[in-house]
Write a protein that holds these residues in place. Structure first.
Motif, PDB file in Angstrom:
ATOM      1  N   ASP A 130      73.061  42.986 -13.216  1.00 33.62           N
ATOM      2  CA  ASP A 130      71.954  43.193 -12.429  1.00 33.62           C
ATOM      3  C   ASP A 130      72.254  42.540 -11.127  1.00 33.62           C
ATOM      4  O   ASP A 130      73.104  41.316 -11.145  1.00 33.62           O
ATOM      5  N   ALA A 131      71.410  42.846 -10.059  1.00 30.21           N
ATOM      6  CA  ALA A 131      71.488  42.062  -8.916  1.00 30.21           C
ATOM      7  C   ALA A 131      70.412  40.777  -8.857  1.00 30.21           C
ATOM      8  O   ALA A 131      69.492  41.040  -9.832  1.00 30.21           O
ATOM      9  N   GLY A 132      70.187  40.185  -7.876  1.00 35.94           N
ATOM     10  CA  GLY A 132      69.148  39.327  -7.647  1.00 35.94           C
ATOM     11  C   GLY A 132      67.672  39.843  -7.422  1.00 35.94           C
ATOM     12  O   GLY A 132      67.828  41.078  -7.396  1.00 35.94           O
ATOM     13  N   LYS A 133      66.819  38.898  -7.102  1.00 37.02           N
ATOM     14  CA  LYS A 133      65.607  39.785  -6.506  1.00 37.02           C
ATOM     15  C   LYS A 133      65.144  39.168  -5.308  1.00 37.02           C
ATOM     16  O   LYS A 133      65.066  38.069  -4.936  1.00 37.02           O
ATOM     17  N   LEU A 134      64.642  40.075  -4.456  1.00 41.76           N
ATOM     18  CA  LEU A 134      64.093  39.654  -3.199  1.00 41.76           C
ATOM     19  C   LEU A 134      62.495  39.774  -3.208  1.00 41.76           C
ATOM     20  O   LEU A 134      61.905  40.626  -4.000  1.00 41.76           O
ATOM     21  N   THR A 135      62.018  38.716  -2.713  1.00 36.81           N
ATOM     22  CA  THR A 135      60.503  38.777  -2.469  1.00 36.81           C
ATOM     23  C   THR A 135      60.181  38.783  -1.053  1.00 36.81           C
ATOM     24  O   THR A 135      60.614  37.742  -0.166  1.00 36.81           O
ATOM     25  N   MET A 193      57.827  38.604   2.108  1.00 35.22           N
ATOM     26  CA  MET A 193      56.741  37.793   2.656  1.00 35.22           C
ATOM     27  C   MET A 193      55.984  38.523   3.770  1.00 35.22           C
ATOM     28  O   MET A 193      56.693  38.814   4.750  1.00 35.22           O
ATOM     29  N   GLY A 194      54.921  38.401   4.082  1.00 36.37           N
ATOM     30  CA  GLY A 194      54.074  38.961   4.764  1.00 36.37           C
ATOM     31  C   GLY A 194      53.899  40.403   4.819  1.00 36.37           C
ATOM     32  O   GLY A 194      54.454  41.143   3.813  1.00 36.37           O
ATOM     33  N   GLY A 195      53.298  41.045   5.748  1.00 34.33           N
ATOM     34  CA  GLY A 195      53.308  42.745   5.341  1.00 34.33           C
ATOM     35  C   GLY A 195      52.279  43.177   4.502  1.00 34.33           C
ATOM     36  O   GLY A 195      51.451  42.361   3.990  1.00 34.33           O
ATOM     37  N   ALA A 196      52.267  44.354   4.104  1.00 34.09           N
ATOM     38  CA  ALA A 196      51.677  44.900   3.338  1.00 34.09           C
ATOM     39  C   ALA A 196      52.004  45.162   1.710  1.00 34.09           C
ATOM     40  O   ALA A 196      53.355  45.696   1.761  1.00 34.09           O
ATOM     41  N   ALA A 197      51.580  44.934   0.589  1.00 34.83           N
ATOM     42  CA  ALA A 197      52.001  45.543  -0.544  1.00 34.83           C
ATOM     43  C   ALA A 197      53.221  44.616  -0.982  1.00 34.83           C
ATOM     44  O   ALA A 197      53.912  45.331  -1.888  1.00 34.83           O
ATOM     45  N   GLY A 198      53.823  43.754  -0.194  1.00 32.61           N
ATOM     46  CA  GLY A 198      54.791  42.912  -0.633  1.00 32.61           C
ATOM     47  C   GLY A 198      56.119  43.636  -0.636  1.00 32.61           C
ATOM     48  O   GLY A 198      57.161  43.379  -1.156  1.00 32.61           O
ATOM     49  N   ARG A 199      55.998  44.453   0.158  1.00 33.02           N
ATOM     50  CA  ARG A 199      57.225  45.891   0.298  1.00 33.02           C
ATOM     51  C   ARG A 199      58.151  45.084   1.722  1.00 33.02           C
ATOM     52  O   ARG A 199      57.621  44.673   2.488  1.00 33.02           O
ATOM     53  N   ILE A 200      59.241  45.560   1.949  1.00 35.13           N
ATOM     54  CA  ILE A 200      60.249  45.343   2.958  1.00 35.13           C
ATOM     55  C   ILE A 200      59.601  45.801   4.213  1.00 35.13           C
ATOM     56  O   ILE A 200      59.806  45.020   5.383  1.00 35.13           O
ATOM     57  N   GLN A 201      58.916  47.018   4.138  1.00 36.41           N
ATOM     58  CA  GLN A 201      58.446  47.401   5.568  1.00 36.41           C
ATOM     59  C   GLN A 201      57.356  46.626   6.016  1.00 36.41           C
ATOM     60  O   GLN A 201      56.217  46.245   5.194  1.00 36.41           O
ATOM     61  N   ALA A 254      57.410  43.207   6.485  1.00 37.53           N
ATOM     62  CA  ALA A 254      57.469  42.190   6.140  1.00 37.53           C
ATOM     63  C   ALA A 254      58.021  40.980   7.301  1.00 37.53           C
ATOM     64  O   ALA A 254      58.728  41.544   7.984  1.00 37.53           O
ATOM     65  N   ASP A 255      57.489  39.860   7.105  1.00 35.70           N
ATOM     66  CA  ASP A 255      58.075  38.735   8.185  1.00 35.70           C
ATOM     67  C   ASP A 255      59.561  38.349   7.885  1.00 35.70           C
ATOM     68  O   ASP A 255      60.434  38.289   8.436  1.00 35.70           O
ATOM     69  N   PHE A 256      59.731  38.110   6.536  1.00 37.38           N
ATOM     70  CA  PHE A 256      61.165  37.626   6.033  1.00 37.38           C
ATOM     71  C   PHE A 256      61.080  37.882   4.511  1.00 37.38           C
ATOM     72  O   PHE A 256      60.074  38.119   3.681  1.00 37.38           O
ATOM     73  N   SER A 257      62.316  37.444   3.840  1.00 39.50           N
ATOM     74  CA  SER A 257      62.205  37.617   2.388  1.00 39.50           C
ATOM     75  C   SER A 257      62.789  36.449   1.869  1.00 39.50           C
ATOM     76  O   SER A 257      63.974  35.916   2.567  1.00 39.50           O
ATOM     77  N   LEU A 258      62.685  36.244   0.646  1.00 39.87           N
ATOM     78  CA  LEU A 258      63.142  35.075  -0.095  1.00 39.87           C
ATOM     79  C   LEU A 258      64.014  35.795  -1.057  1.00 39.87           C
ATOM     80  O   LEU A 258      63.674  36.876  -1.815  1.00 39.87           O
TER      81      LEU A 258
END
Length: 504
Positions: free
Chosen positions: A142-147, A149-157, A159-163
């Motif tokens: 499996d791959a890791g998990k990206l979270t 942050m910011g934006g709507a519905a927790g999606r990459i579109q 978002a301000d940044f990702s963890l």
């Protein structure tokens, strides 16, 4: 809320003009103690980036080692899917860059998977059996998990940044890939749901995965394309990625059929791409163009030896396989005495395991079915979650049913108790004590409430005394209200008739 601007055709109109072609890639996370290629713990829910080793992180100079238990799990699953087990299979590097893949490649299997050429029989809601052919079941990580942050519905579109959390990176996976599925017609969305449910049932029975879809233990990539009626040429497919509930799988396939039909009907062309499912709008949005295998630059993994199986090993694992799902269902239906329709409803509701565990813990089959198919199913629908995700356990149901059998609560009170169980207030017995929800069994209290009801409704009393015994229900209602629904309605009726000297 995610907005979708995609045009769709009605499902009925889409079915009049086109035949759907389906394909599923179901990813099953294994519940091994450690990861696929290193000794990092395979544990869900720990603090981010704590279950990692240099191998998990792809640091320079590290070497992977294959998890033997994961290989045996893959063999067992291959056998359960009716697959041929390869005597020699290889790992490969699937090259792509993404932040949650620390090595910049995924260790997977490509042209020599451990299992291939199988099939499963999928029983639809009306008893129709549909055979789904399995192309392959291969091992990977499996791959890791990206979270995001910011934006709507927790999606990459947006978002301000990702963890990034690498705890999941390297967790053993088996990917089950079907051959193209044709001929399902309007049953295609239902087939999608029931197929994934069957895979989840198989891996749970094998004991190789926790199979909790809400945790991502089982995820489905659903491929959909359409052929004009009468055509035998497959259309361009889309792939809706990482759908992790049975309800969502069915809805995603239905939506994609309608979307494809609208595009084709307007003279447009389908883009081969990945899509993202949005439960809030029950629609998909575009992800990225879908790469073909060549774009991943597969090549043999130089740091891992081939996986070599032999007849004795395979046959030992075959002997450890549990009862096949079809045989298990036949046995349980006979043991429980359910009609075909009752048992099919249980299977379709996805509560077969829960009812089996509840019966094994001491409840009668009819009582287990009543609660799982009734109030528990209603609460799950109300909260828009799968029944297994609700938080009610077989032990709760057994205890609740025992309290009813002992006369401490009635069905109405049991529903209140169940609601408090979901709020995390404790076990059913603890809640009955803490909230004073036991049935009122003091005849003195009941008699006082009955006297009040009779005084307020002398006309009803007269009807009962005149022989219209059914009218006694009008007196029971106020007594139940006075005792907040905690009286035993049968005992109240008995006391009223005794008072009036009427035989019931």
């Amino acid at each position: 809320m995610t907005q979708s601007t995609e045009e769709v055709l009605s499902f009925d109109e889409a079915m009049e003009k086109y035949d759907p072609v389906l394909g599923f890639e179901v990813h099953v996370e294994l519940n091994t103690r450690t990861k696929m290629f290193d000794a990092a713990p395979n544990v869900f829910g720990d603090e981010p980036n704590t279950n990692v080793t240099p191998v998990s992180l792809g640091l320079p100079g590290v070497l992977p080692v294959v998890n033997r238990v994961a290989v045996e799990s893959a063999i067992k699953l291959g056998l359960a899917l009716g697959c041929e087990i390869r005597p020699v299979s290889h790992f490969a590097r699937k090259n792509y860059f993404y932040p949650d893949t620390p090595k910049n490649f995924q260790t997977s299997q490509y042209d020599e998977p451990i299992a291939e050429n199988g099939s499963v029989d999928v029983e639809l809601e009306d008893g129709t059996v549909f055979t789904v052919e399995i192309e392959r079941a291969h091992m990977e990580e499996d791959a890791g998990k990206l979270t995001h942050m910011g934006g709507a519905a927790g999606r990459i579109q947006g978002a301000d940044f990702s963890l990034v959390d690498y705890n999941r990176a390297g967790v053993p996976l088996i990917e089950i890939v079907t051959k193209p599925i044709v001929g399902a017609g309007s049953r295609a969305p239902e087939l999608a749901r029931v197929y994934v449910a069957l895979i989840r049932e198989i891996v749970k029975n094998l004991g190789i995965s926790d199979a909790r879809m809400e945790r991502g233990n089982v995820r489905c990539d659903a491929n959909v394309s359409l052929m004009p009626k009468g055509s035998a040429t497959f259309g361009t497919r889309s792939e809706t990625k990482n759908v992790n509930s049975l309800r969502a799988v069915e809805r995603a396939v239905r939506f994609e059929i309608q979307r494809h039909a609208a595009v084709l009907d307007s003279g447009g062309t389908i883009v081969q791409e990945t899509r993202h499912w949005h439960e809030d709008t029950r629609s998909t949005t575009s992800g990225r163009p879908k790469s073909d295998a060549d774009d991943y630059r597969y090549f043999p993994e130089p740091d891992l030896v081939p996986v070599v199986t032999d007849h004795a090993w395979i046959e030992r694992l075959r002997a450890e396989l549990p009862e096949p799902p079809a045989e298990r269902r036949k046995r349980l239906r006979a043991d429980w005495g359910f009609s075909d329709e009752e048992f099919r409803d249980v299977v379709n509701a996805g509560v077969l395991d829960e009812i089996e565990q509840t019966v094994a813990a001491g409840a009668a089959p009819s009582a287990a079915r009543k609660w799982w198919m009734g109030e528990i199913a209603r609460l799950a629908k109300q909260r828009e979650v799968e029944i297994a995700e609700l938080g009610v356990t077989p032990a709760h149901v057994v205890e609740l049913d025992g309290l009813i059998g002992a006369g401490r609560i009635n069905d109405k009170l049991a529903k209140k108790v169940l609601a408090h169980v979901l709020e995390g207030e404790g076990s059913p017995g603890e809640i009955v004590e803490q909230r004073g929800l036991a049935v009122v069994s003091d005849d003195g209290v009941l008699t006082a409430a009955i006297d009040d009801a009779m005084a307020q409704m002398p006309d009803v009393v007269a009807k009962v005394q005149a022989g219209k015994v059914q009218a006694v229900g009008a007196l029971i209602g106020p007594v139940m209200k006075a005792t907040r629904g905690q009286a035993d309605a049968g005992r109240v009726r008995e006391l009223i008739l005794q008072k009036l000297g009427v035989q019931g």
